[in-house]
Design a protein around this motif. Structure first.
Motif, PDB file in Angstrom:
ATOM      1  N   VAL A 204       0.835  -1.208   0.000  1.00 22.84           N
ATOM      2  CA  VAL A 204       0.000   0.000   0.000  1.00 22.84           C
ATOM      3  C   VAL A 204       0.866   1.253   0.000  1.00 22.84           C
ATOM      4  CG1 VAL A 204      -1.709   1.306   1.308  1.00 22.84           C
ATOM      5  CG2 VAL A 204      -1.927  -1.172   1.110  1.00 22.84           C
ATOM      6  N   THR A 205       1.903   1.290   0.835  1.00 24.83           N
ATOM      7  CA  THR A 205       2.775   2.460   0.903  1.00 24.83           C
ATOM      8  C   THR A 205       3.534   2.644  -0.405  1.00 24.83           C
ATOM      9  OG1 THR A 205       3.058   2.030   3.268  1.00 24.83           O
ATOM     10  CG2 THR A 205       4.561   3.604   2.267  1.00 24.83           C
ATOM     11  N   SER A 206       3.995   1.536  -0.989  1.00 28.27           N
ATOM     12  CA  SER A 206       4.693   1.620  -2.276  1.00 28.27           C
ATOM     13  C   SER A 206       3.777   2.179  -3.359  1.00 28.27           C
ATOM     14  CB  SER A 206       5.204   0.237  -2.693  1.00 28.27           C
ATOM     15  OG  SER A 206       6.203  -0.221  -1.816  1.00 28.27           O
ATOM     16  N   GLU A 345       2.426 -14.263 -13.414  1.00 28.41           N
ATOM     17  CA  GLU A 345       2.181 -15.463 -12.630  1.00 28.41           C
ATOM     18  C   GLU A 345       3.026 -15.494 -11.367  1.00 28.41           C
ATOM     19  OE1 GLU A 345       2.970 -18.668 -15.213  1.00 28.41           O
ATOM     20  OE2 GLU A 345       1.323 -18.244 -16.583  1.00 28.41           O
ATOM     21  N   GLN A 346       4.151 -14.784 -11.383  1.00 27.96           N
ATOM     22  CA  GLN A 346       5.052 -14.817 -10.241  1.00 27.96           C
ATOM     23  C   GLN A 346       4.796 -13.672  -9.255  1.00 27.96           C
ATOM     24  OE1 GLN A 346       7.323 -17.309  -9.739  1.00 27.96           O
ATOM     25  NE2 GLN A 346       6.293 -18.240 -11.475  1.00 27.96           N
ATOM     26  N   ALA A 347       3.847 -12.829  -9.542  1.00 27.18           N
ATOM     27  CA  ALA A 347       3.584 -11.687  -8.657  1.00 27.18           C
ATOM     28  C   ALA A 347       2.891 -12.154  -7.378  1.00 27.18           C
ATOM     29  CB  ALA A 347       2.737 -10.655  -9.390  1.00 27.18           C
ATOM     30  N   LEU A 348       2.556 -11.207  -6.512  1.00 29.89           N
ATOM     31  CA  LEU A 348       1.926 -11.552  -5.230  1.00 29.89           C
ATOM     32  C   LEU A 348       0.639 -12.331  -5.469  1.00 29.89           C
ATOM     33  CD1 LEU A 348       2.409  -8.118  -3.479  1.00 29.89           C
ATOM     34  CD2 LEU A 348       3.805 -10.171  -3.211  1.00 29.89           C
ATOM     35  N   ARG A 349       0.461 -13.368  -4.664  1.00 29.43           N
ATOM     36  CA  ARG A 349      -0.634 -14.290  -4.907  1.00 29.43           C
ATOM     37  C   ARG A 349      -1.698 -14.202  -3.823  1.00 29.43           C
ATOM     38  NH1 ARG A 349       3.385 -19.415  -6.017  1.00 29.43           N
ATOM     39  NH2 ARG A 349       4.262 -18.670  -7.993  1.00 29.43           N
ATOM     40  N   GLN A 350      -2.861 -14.723  -4.164  1.00 31.44           N
ATOM     41  CA  GLN A 350      -3.947 -14.788  -3.201  1.00 31.44           C
ATOM     42  C   GLN A 350      -3.554 -15.728  -2.064  1.00 31.44           C
ATOM     43  OE1 GLN A 350      -7.601 -16.001  -4.958  1.00 31.44           O
ATOM     44  NE2 GLN A 350      -8.833 -15.498  -3.179  1.00 31.44           N
ATOM     45  N   PRO A 351      -3.874 -15.374  -0.814  1.00 35.22           N
ATOM     46  CA  PRO A 351      -3.506 -16.258   0.306  1.00 35.22           C
ATOM     47  C   PRO A 351      -4.183 -17.610   0.180  1.00 35.22           C
ATOM     48  CG  PRO A 351      -5.011 -14.523   1.023  1.00 35.22           C
ATOM     49  CD  PRO A 351      -4.576 -14.162  -0.368  1.00 35.22           C
ATOM     50  N   PRO A 374      -3.560  -7.816  -6.289  1.00 37.76           N
ATOM     51  CA  PRO A 374      -2.910  -7.563  -4.989  1.00 37.76           C
ATOM     52  C   PRO A 374      -3.157  -6.178  -4.418  1.00 37.76           C
ATOM     53  CG  PRO A 374      -1.404  -8.695  -6.476  1.00 37.76           C
ATOM     54  CD  PRO A 374      -2.594  -8.304  -7.295  1.00 37.76           C
ATOM     55  N   VAL A 375      -3.028  -5.118  -5.233  1.00 39.35           N
ATOM     56  CA  VAL A 375      -3.205  -3.763  -4.704  1.00 39.35           C
ATOM     57  C   VAL A 375      -4.640  -3.551  -4.228  1.00 39.35           C
ATOM     58  CG1 VAL A 375      -3.127  -1.312  -5.238  1.00 39.35           C
ATOM     59  CG2 VAL A 375      -1.326  -2.824  -6.106  1.00 39.35           C
ATOM     60  N   ALA A 376      -5.588  -4.013  -5.028  1.00 36.72           N
ATOM     61  CA  ALA A 376      -6.994  -3.874  -4.635  1.00 36.72           C
ATOM     62  C   ALA A 376      -7.291  -4.663  -3.366  1.00 36.72           C
ATOM     63  CB  ALA A 376      -7.897  -4.344  -5.774  1.00 36.72           C
ATOM     64  N   ASN A 377      -6.704  -5.867  -3.257  1.00 35.52           N
ATOM     65  CA  ASN A 377      -6.919  -6.676  -2.061  1.00 35.52           C
ATOM     66  C   ASN A 377      -6.351  -5.992  -0.824  1.00 35.52           C
ATOM     67  OD1 ASN A 377      -7.551  -9.382  -0.720  1.00 35.52           O
ATOM     68  ND2 ASN A 377      -5.356  -9.223  -0.334  1.00 35.52           N
ATOM     69  N   ALA A 378      -5.106  -5.479  -0.942  1.00 35.59           N
ATOM     70  CA  ALA A 378      -4.493  -4.787   0.195  1.00 35.59           C
ATOM     71  C   ALA A 378      -5.286  -3.545   0.570  1.00 35.59           C
ATOM     72  CB  ALA A 378      -3.045  -4.425  -0.144  1.00 35.59           C
ATOM     73  N   LYS A 383      -8.858  -0.568   4.134  1.00 36.08           N
ATOM     74  CA  LYS A 383     -10.072   0.259   4.198  1.00 36.08           C
ATOM     75  C   LYS A 383     -11.090  -0.319   5.179  1.00 36.08           C
ATOM     76  CE  LYS A 383     -12.165   2.013   0.757  1.00 36.08           C
ATOM     77  NZ  LYS A 383     -12.901   2.118  -0.516  1.00 36.08           N
ATOM     78  N   LYS A 384     -11.260  -1.645   5.138  1.00 38.58           N
ATOM     79  CA  LYS A 384     -12.256  -2.250   6.017  1.00 38.58           C
ATOM     80  C   LYS A 384     -11.842  -2.128   7.480  1.00 38.58           C
ATOM     81  CE  LYS A 384     -15.369  -6.139   6.390  1.00 38.58           C
ATOM     82  NZ  LYS A 384     -15.849  -7.391   5.799  1.00 38.58           N
TER      83      LYS A 384
END
Length: 823
Positions: A204-206, A345-351, A374-378, A383-384
């Motif tokens: 998020v900060t990045s 495919e190698q980027a941050l993945r869903q937990p 990933p950005v939307a998930n973070a 936000k929540k």
């Protein structure tokens, strides 16, 4: 896996037709390797270490594919293990041997995607220490965060700027073309995040920092009246942007963060503080020139070329000093769709979804069929949390009334002490207070909900508020949730070290937080991915962290009656002590994992018997778990059942293959098993085969044979095959496509078949050896290596199993990735 089979001594040296040693067959490879090192200006020491490593790997593995790619891996590892002194002082050094990874990739004609695949294989084949493998994982995670940011950057840049139709002709007359604008904006972000690396440890900060860079460049383009670069369809344009009256003041005051940052206030704060400080430092060091007050003039005809080169130099110096990925290379994938998709495919993945407590997961979001972003998930996680708890700055009135002033005062004192620990240890000093403030608000929110829900049935819950360990573990859990929401690089169990909390104590709070943070089907403050994370770290505590030899769990066991309570005993109502509750969770976790493994191995009908073996190991042979992993004991339980009952299969390799499909699986579980701790406190680790044969079987044999074997036959052979007890003098098979063996022969020993080709050392003509090596080279494998320490076929078979296991690891990882979206 390590090689536990004794090597067979041949005691003879093979020579070639010219009388030279077999090392001569390495000469073509060495020459190619040395040529690569000259192109890279590699120092002799690093070159020598890398080639030595390469030869060692070639003794045991056939390296398929482009040999330059393996050269790249060997050199990268050798470079990472070296340091170079600088003129900055006696202790000033730079990491990475001053050879950028990009140079390695370019000279070896290798993509980032290929490198990331092969470096993992190389670490396994070269038996690199676990610490080095962790460094590679951290490096990959950092790069994944940057790559994820780059994808967002690419999309946003193309929304706000426009490539002129006559870009080629225009670029000849202007110093700042669309392409160069793209380059300087991305380089500004890279330099900004590396100016203070500890300010951008999370996604998020990045992202917010990246948006500050685009926002600044956008203001500069407006101020320079470069209307040819502006996308007129962008809704964030100033109303009079194309009029003669539009001036620098309007450009400077215009901000586009609100159009792309859902957490606008946080991004705006970063722009005014962290980003402003970074830009001020750039002006002070002459990294950029322009108007220091307004931050304009960066892309003017007078300053652009100079700023572009200066930012490049600044970033290159950083890359050389830390030996990491040169992230400027991402721009090269802008127009390469296939490579872009591979990197994606190698980027941050869903937990992943752990096996336990799936019923506690909140309902799937309405748009869950969309691809994980990933950005939307973070952003959604933060936000929540923020929307639910940010307004809470102190314990609620309800908590104050129930707990009383003394308990509240003690609680706040404990939280204050914890905050100072966190601020000191958290690398992002500028964000430390903000992160902890949100964690504290979440803690107050949870305490209120815990009291309201449990005070009627558990009146003693009020007393817990004054307990130091309760508040510490709850604050640690809340802080971990905040860090995970922001997608930080600091992964669990970092928070335990930060707060000096052991995993056995910490695991107790997780179930409570899940229950009151997600509220089941009701709306809670925790998203589905955050609940998954809590379930995952609870399993991490249960499967290995709580079993460490310094865990307070062992002191509890020392004072507990032996054997420990069984599954049936800990499910009784009266069994409510901390030992019983812990074992209850262990047994549930073990049951689920055994069930999943048995299902994949077609052993479903045998699950109860295997469970009994596992139960006995936990209750009667508890020391088997000390500094080990629950999955190690489970896999051994399955295999010893197979051996005792004389089943034809599955093999242990099948068990490991099935294990790799479990969500928590990592290959270190079966590659690095504790064997013993020596007098110096050093841990000796070997593979799970050695552990099974020499540790597990001696402890479990009597029980298993009495429980399972016909007539209680205690002489049944339970050892994993192959594992010889002595060193037989048997042939050594060197390659697999052709039947070539090495063996000792007596003078009277004759050929055993008409098709057999024999080369007798010091008596056969040299042309026979030449012919044999032509066969080997024609197969695509390495030349025959007739050394004095040849291993037997058992060892060769194990090497094949090891290499296949490494390849299976990679396949399992890819399968896991495809399943995550469905979960």
């Amino acid at each position: 896996m390590s090689n536990d089979v004794h090597e067979q001594e041949v005691g003879a040296e093979v020579v070639t037709s010219a009388g030279a040693t077999m090392d001569d067959y390495f000469e073509p490879m060495r020459q190619k390797f040395e040529s690569l090192c000259r192109d890279l200006n590699m120092d002799i020491k690093t070159e020598s270490e890398a080639f030595k490593m390469l030869k060692e790997v070639l003794k045991h593995y056939s390296l398929e594919g482009e040999i330059l790619h393996w050269f790249c891996c060997a050199l990268f590892v050798a470079c990472r293990q070296s340091t170079t002194p600088t003129v900055g002082g006696q202790n000033a050094v730079v990491m990475g041997n001053c050879v950028p990874l990009n140079n390695l990739l370019r000279c070896c004609q290798m993509s980032i995607y290929e490198f990331k695949k092969k470096i993992k294989l190389w670490c396994d084949m070269a038996n690199m220490p676990h610490t080095f493998a962790q460094q590679m994982e951290e490096l990959e995670r950092k790069f994944s965060i940057t790559f994820t940011i780059y994808k967002k950057y690419r999309d946003i840049f193309d929304q706000v700027f426009l490539c002129p139709p006559n870009e080629k002709n225009h670029s000849k007359n202007s110093k700042c073309s669309y392409i160069k604008l793209d380059d300087i904006c991305w380089r500004l972000f890279l330099c900004a995040k590396n100016q203070k690396p500890t300010t951008t440890l999370d996604l998020v900060t990045s992202y917010n920092l990246m948006m500050c860079c685009i926002d600044l460049i956008y203001a500069n383009v407006l101020a320079e009246k470069r209307t040819d670069l502006i996308n007129p369809k962008f809704e964030g344009l100033p109303a009079n942007w194309n009029s003669p009256d539009f001036d620098e003041t309007q450009a400077r005051n215009h901000c586009i963060l609100a159009y792309f940052c859902e957490m606008f206030d946080e991004a705006k704060d970063m722009k005014a503080t962290v980003f402003r400080n970074i830009m001020d430092s750039f002006f002070q060091t002459n990294t950029v020139v322009g108007n220091k007050e307004t931050l304009l003039g960066l892309i003017s005809n007078k300053n652009f070329e100079r700023n572009f080169k200066s930012l490049n130099i600044s970033y290159e110096q950083y890359v050389l000093s830390v030996g990491e990925f040169d992230e400027r290379i991402l721009g090269a994938y802008q127009h390469d769709a296939s490579e872009h998709n591979n990197l994606n495919e190698q980027a941050l993945r869903q937990p992943v979804t752990p096996l336990t407590r799936k019923q506690d997961l909140p309902a799937q979001p309405v748009m869950s069929e969309q691809k994980f972003e990933p950005v939307a998930n973070a952003t959604n996680n933060v936000k929540k949390l923020s929307a639910t708890v940010s307004h809470i700055t102190e314990p609620t009135d309800f908590v104050k009334r129930q707990a009383g002033e003394a308990a509240i005062a003690k609680m706040l004192q404990t939280i204050g002490e914890i905050e100072e620990q966190f601020v000191v240890k958290f690398p992002m000093r500028n964000e430390a207070r903000n992160r902890f403030r949100m964690a504290k608000s979440l803690c107050f929110y949870l305490i209120d909900h815990i009291l309201r829900d449990e005070i009627k049935t558990k009146p003693q819950i009020v007393h817990k508020i004054s307990l130091d360990i309760f508040i510490r573990t709850l604050m640690a859990c809340c802080t971990e949730l905040v860090l995970e929401a922001y997608t930080t690089e600091l992964k669990f169990p970092w928070i335990l070290d930060c707060f000096s909390i052991n995993a056995f104590q910490f695991h107790k709070i997780i179930e409570i937080v899940v229950r009151h943070g997600s509220n089941g089907t009701r709306e809670g403050c925790l998203t589905r991915s955050l609940v998954k994370h809590l379930n995952s770290i609870e399993e991490t505590c249960l499967e290995r962290l709580a079993w460490k030899r310094n865990s307070p769990f062992w002191e509890i066991i020392d004072h507990a009656p032996k054997p420990l309570p069984t599954w049936h005993e800990v499910t009784a109502d009266k069994a409510a002590g901390q030992l019983q509750i812990f074992l209850r969770k262990i047994f549930l976790l073990g049951w689920l994992r055994i069930g999943k493994l048995c299902s994949e191995l077609n052993l479903g009908e045998k699950k109860s018997e295997i469970w009994t073996i596992f139960d006995h190991s936990i209750t009667n042979k508890t020391d088997l778990m000390k500094d080990r992993h629950l999955d190690q004991i489970i896999m051994c339980a399955i295999y010893i059942y197979i051996r005792v009952t004389n089943m034809e299969g599955p093999k242990f390799s099948d068990i490991m293959k099935a294990y790799r499909n479990q969500p928590q699986a990592v290959n270190s579980v079966y590659r690095e098993v504790l064997i013993k701790v020596n007098e110096n406190g050093e841990y000796e680790q070997k593979d799970i085969i050695h552990f099974y044969n020499f540790t597990y079987v001696p402890e479990m044999k009597n029980f298993c044979t009495n429980y399972l074997a016909k007539n209680g036959d205690k002489n049944v052979n339970l050892l994993m095959s192959p594992h010889p007890t002595e060193r037989p003098m048997v042939p050594r098979k060197l390659i697999h496509n052709h039947s070539l063996y090495v063996k000792q022969m007596s003078k009277n020993e004759m050929q055993q078949s008409p098709d057999q080709l024999v080369y007798v050392i010091r008596s056969s003509p040299s042309k026979k050896l030449d012919y044999m090596n032509k066969i080997v080279l024609g197969s695509g494998k390495r030349v025959l290596d007739f050394d004095d320490n040849a291993v037997n076929p058992i060892d060769t078979k194990r090497r094949r199993m090891e290499q296949q296991a490494i390849l299976d690891d990679r396949k399992a990882e890819r399968k896991k990735t495809t399943r995550q979206q469905d979960e």
